[in-house]
Design an enzyme around this catalytic site. Sequence first.
Site, short mmCIF file in Angstrom:
data_model
loop_
_atom_site.label_atom_id
_atom_site.label_comp_id
_atom_site.label_asym_id
_atom_site.label_seq_id
_atom_site.Cartn_x
_atom_site.Cartn_y
_atom_site.Cartn_z
CD GLU A 1 -8.18 0.53 1.72
OE1 GLU A 1 -7.52 1.56 1.98
OE2 GLU A 1 -7.70 -0.45 1.12
CD GLU B 1 -8.51 5.90 1.14
OE1 GLU B 1 -8.66 4.66 1.14
OE2 GLU B 1 -7.47 6.45 0.74
N1 BES Z 1 -5.10 1.40 1.05
C1 BES Z 1 -4.37 2.58 0.74
C2 BES Z 1 -3.33 2.93 1.77
C3 BES Z 1 -2.33 1.84 2.01
C4 BES Z 1 -1.77 1.13 0.97
C5 BES Z 1 -1.95 1.55 3.29
C6 BES Z 1 -0.84 0.13 1.23
C7 BES Z 1 -1.04 0.55 3.53
C8 BES Z 1 -0.47 -0.16 2.50
C9 BES Z 1 -5.29 3.79 0.54
O1 BES Z 1 -6.50 3.46 -0.06
C10 BES Z 1 -4.61 4.75 -0.40
O2 BES Z 1 -4.32 4.37 -1.50
N2 BES Z 1 -4.38 5.98 0.05
C11 BES Z 1 -3.80 7.01 -0.77
C12 BES Z 1 -4.90 7.98 -1.16
C13 BES Z 1 -4.84 8.51 -2.55
C14 BES Z 1 -4.57 7.52 -3.62
C15 BES Z 1 -6.07 9.34 -2.86
C16 BES Z 1 -2.75 7.73 0.04
O3 BES Z 1 -2.63 7.47 1.24
O4 BES Z 1 -2.01 8.54 -0.50
ZN ZN Z 2 -6.32 2.89 -2.05
#
Ligand code: BES
Ligand code: ZN
Length: 620
Positions: free
Chosen positions: A287, A312
């Site tokens: 995000e 996001e």
């Molecule tokens: N902020 C997260 C990704 C993240 C979490 C990066 C922890 C590093 C450490 C992002 O918003 C997320 O949750 N992405 C998910 C998307 C899904 C829930 C739709 C993903 O990458 O799978």
């Molecule tokens: Zn997330």
Amino acid sequence: MAPIDPHSFTESTHPLTTHISLSLYFDFSSSTIHAAAILTLASPHAGPLSLDTRSLTIHQVLDPQTLTQLPFTLSPTDDPIKGRHLIVTLSDHSSVLIVFSTSPSSSALQWLSPPQTFNKLHPFVYTQCQAIHARSVFPCQDTPAARVRYKALINIPRQLSAVMAARHEDRRPPVAGETKAFGSSCFDFDYESLWCADGRVVEEFEMNQPVPPYLFAFAVGELGFREVGPRTRVYAESVPSILDAAAREFAGTEEMIRQGERLFGDYDWERFDLLVLPPSFPYGGMENPRMVFLTPTVIKGDASGAQVVAHELAHSWTGNLITNKNNEHFWLNEGFTTYAERRIVEVVQGEDRAVLNIGIGWRGLNEEMERFKDNLECTKLKTNQEGLDPDDVYSQVPYEKGFQFLWRIERQIGRPAFDEFIKKYIATFKFKSIDTETFLNFLKENVPGIEKQIDLELWTEGTGIPPDAYEPVSSLYSKIVSLANEFKLGKIPKEDEVADWQGQEWELYLENLPKSAEASQVLALDERYRLSESKDYEVKVAFLQLAISSSCKDYYGEVEKTLKEVGRMKYLRPLYIALVQGAGKDEEKILAKRVFAEARDSYHPIAQGVVESIFAKHGV
Ligand code: BES
Ligand code: ZN
């Protein structure tokens, strides 16, 4: 003296950084950034100031006004989680200039050589800073409790362009003297003449809203874009077919932003651009403010990428406006965002789709409970993460238990009241970093008596799934679950039963199957529905996972291919775990090790680390 974050050397008695000014010179030939950072503090400070670094070489620390050197020490070894503690000694300074270089192994950065890109002509580099990798790009108080504004000058070869999670101010030739302050004496080469060399350009960016360091982000490469809405462009490597596919997939973005605004208040970040990264991007989406980073695996041509974009986008309110104070309260970011994502999906894709997502999440949550049955701390919403690496404890729990908690409150007080509560919560805490207690106090103040109706302590401090969590009900969801149950009796769904199934229906079906089955039955399922060849990685990986745990060796070639073409950890984790977990898996372990050795260089450093810790845990 006390740390304020188990993952940072930041001290509670030190002033926090409020602004960072960065000059970054990108040297693609050595996968290194030579750089300077001016950190401005909230108030003047005398004595030691603790900063986080990892894989950085610190050349000099200076008073930015007088350019006199300031004493500093760097701890001689790495803390395995926090990295290297940099202590600079100030005497009533309110800013400090640090001259440094990154290293090719900096954990936030993935450097792709030209052959690793689509066009094969130019190199590419991008960041992934969450949770604690910003410190491998620049020295900082790398805790979300410290919100900073920043400016960045990015010096790159003229053939390339740069994007950032910040406002783009200018693209221009380098100006002689603009790095004079540190360029002349701090490196063992002439920085100034590198900076101003022929064929270089400078891209200027500014982020004038205070953000936690994990939201710092850039990408540099041969980039192109398409306009998809009044405040949205999609960027990607400059390949017309990729750009066109992305533009089609994300055409509905503006409508989602509008729905987000209706539900959660104004969109405060001006632009909402999307950047589609190479397949090695380790997450589905990240995000980064003003410019969300996405895996190309969400582009499937069936508009399902919208769910990741909804997620996001939802972080624009929950996560980026209101941020968890440290990773122990990560559910405030992800649980809220999962709830907000599903509210957006419900309006743009309909209630059935939202319920299906809730069902997939419910399944995922129950599986995490199984995975953490000997490590109950990880099943709590608020967790103690002392001595734990956020990348190792990453799970569905903060997402899905957090979602369930908020959904429980919604059921208690009714949707209209809950909607009003969320709007007020966001307006009250925007641009602040908060913890679980702050949330609970706000909840109790605004919903008097709630603690008598819901066991808030059990939800936030307790282990496992509270009894008043809720498995969703819808006819589609129940139908899929019952078809999955029939698989145990040897039944495979009939064509007409699955005629209008999309990826998510299959995903839910596969996740509800028993962990392992007769190889012949797995083969029969695939013969009929070709799941192993699905373009949808969610489906393909869920199927391959079943194939591995059923020791169905016919698919090991496909497993290898998949592990080599994508670097999204959501796919790497289950496949590598399925290969190495359990007794009598010698052949699979050898396969896992060989594939990783061959694929490692194409993974992002964070993914490399995660696979290595899976191997370590299973004695591979
Ligand atoms: N902020 C997260 C990704 C993240 C979490 C990066 C922890 C590093 C450490 C992002 O918003 C997320 O949750 N992405 C998910 C998307 C899904 C829930 C739709 C993903 O990458 O799978
Ligand atoms: Zn997330």
